[in-house]
Scaffold this motif. Sequence first.
Motif: not given
Lengths: 243, 243
Positions: A70-72, A141-143, B204-207
């Motif tokens: 997973s990226g996050s 990076i994921h972002l 993930t959106i919140q992170d």
Amino acid sequence: MIKVSIIGNGNVASHLINAFTKAPEIEVEQINSRNIKNKLHSDVSIIAVSDGAIAEVSSKINNGLVVHTSGSVPMSELKNNGNKGVFYLLQSFTKNSEVDFSSIPFCIETENKNDLQLLETLAKSIGNKIYFIDSEQRKKIHLAAVFVNNFVNHLYDIGFDICKDNSIPFEILKPLIKETAQKVQSITPNKAQTGPAQRNDQQTIQDHLELLNTHQQKIYTLLTNSIQSSFSNDATIEAGNKL
Amino acid sequence: MIKVSIIGNGNVASHLINAFTKAPEIEVEQINSRNIKNKLHSDVSIIAVSDGAIAEVSSKINNGLVVHTSGSVPMSELKNNGNKGVFYLLQSFTKNSEVDFSSIPFCIETENKNDLQLLETLAKSIGNKIYFIDSEQRKKIHLAAVFVNNFVNHLYDIGFDICKDNSIPFEILKPLIKETAQKVQSITPNKAQTGPAQRNDQQTIQDHLELLNTHQQKIYTLLTNSIQSSFSNDATIEAGNKL
């Protein structure tokens, strides 16, 4: 010979299995996440399940190096008792699309230094762009990938809608889409920026806003302002660049 | 032999001159817009100047077919007394970048039907994707191009900034950027959409929002909402697609 178990049955899992199957030095088996035996006989277990299931799945694995894809999710989310790591492939995987692993960046991380070489060997058996990336960097990076992949694709979708609403084949935008991606392979996005926002062409900006629906106007305005503020204190604007 | 005058000295003008010079059936000359003689001895005059100068420049040309190269200016903006048309190349031209004219869409339009063949011959001498596009459609194409080129490039720039701020080489995003553009060459952007917004992954959106500055948060939120509303009444979401 490295023994690898892939846990999961989504897109990442199936693309990885396809790739490892072709690597002569890897022995690979696929395991359903609901069906993990108490003892996997593998050197590396690759957990390719949804982010929320990583902790639980990992807690059931008792041997070898356990990594997620997973990226996050940070490495610390892994709850196995043994060695931990991350094997993140920076690419958007879609069902039934061919994947060229040789061009995909592999972002690897391990808790123990000794495992890094094992994971690097594994990555090199199917790819050739290997980066050592820690959990903090991987999150960033994921972002960044959300911006250059998810959001970019959504702008393509808006372009698609504008074409469709005006009986224009989407075909006509495809070379420009490719060229836009191609340009930043060799020059920075800042240098590549063109268009009415970059050259502060208020007339064209106003004309465009009149052609859009309220929702599209919001996106147009925010991105136009964002481009303009990124250039406002910037002496590098190339006069004459034009879309 | 078609005699062509190119008026202007920007990127579009110089790329066109380079291309026409290689076409054996075309005789091309470059003219400075401030130095138009009363009578140009050309079959087609291509005005490649800034949008705001098209009317004035065209009013000084008294013979042959006069066309401009702008995406957003209607044909009626031409103020010559003779025949009018548009010769719009849908591509982003940057100084010193090689241009492959064979892949560029040529959008042509003429006031008189008879001139359309002349303009088509001209386009075919340097390109091979010719579209007959009227002024209304061309305006919409230019607008769509702002989304898929200017705005997309700006999202690349935000990705660049996120990498730079975290000591990550921008290099790592380049394969994903290419793949994202490549994917919509064969499937629709809607089918290609992946990511936390598309799968409504609120965690993930919140992170992600916590990692961004205020300005980036605005863009992230607007585009995330926009993706979600484009999928909210859509049964075509492919479960499991993942960035």
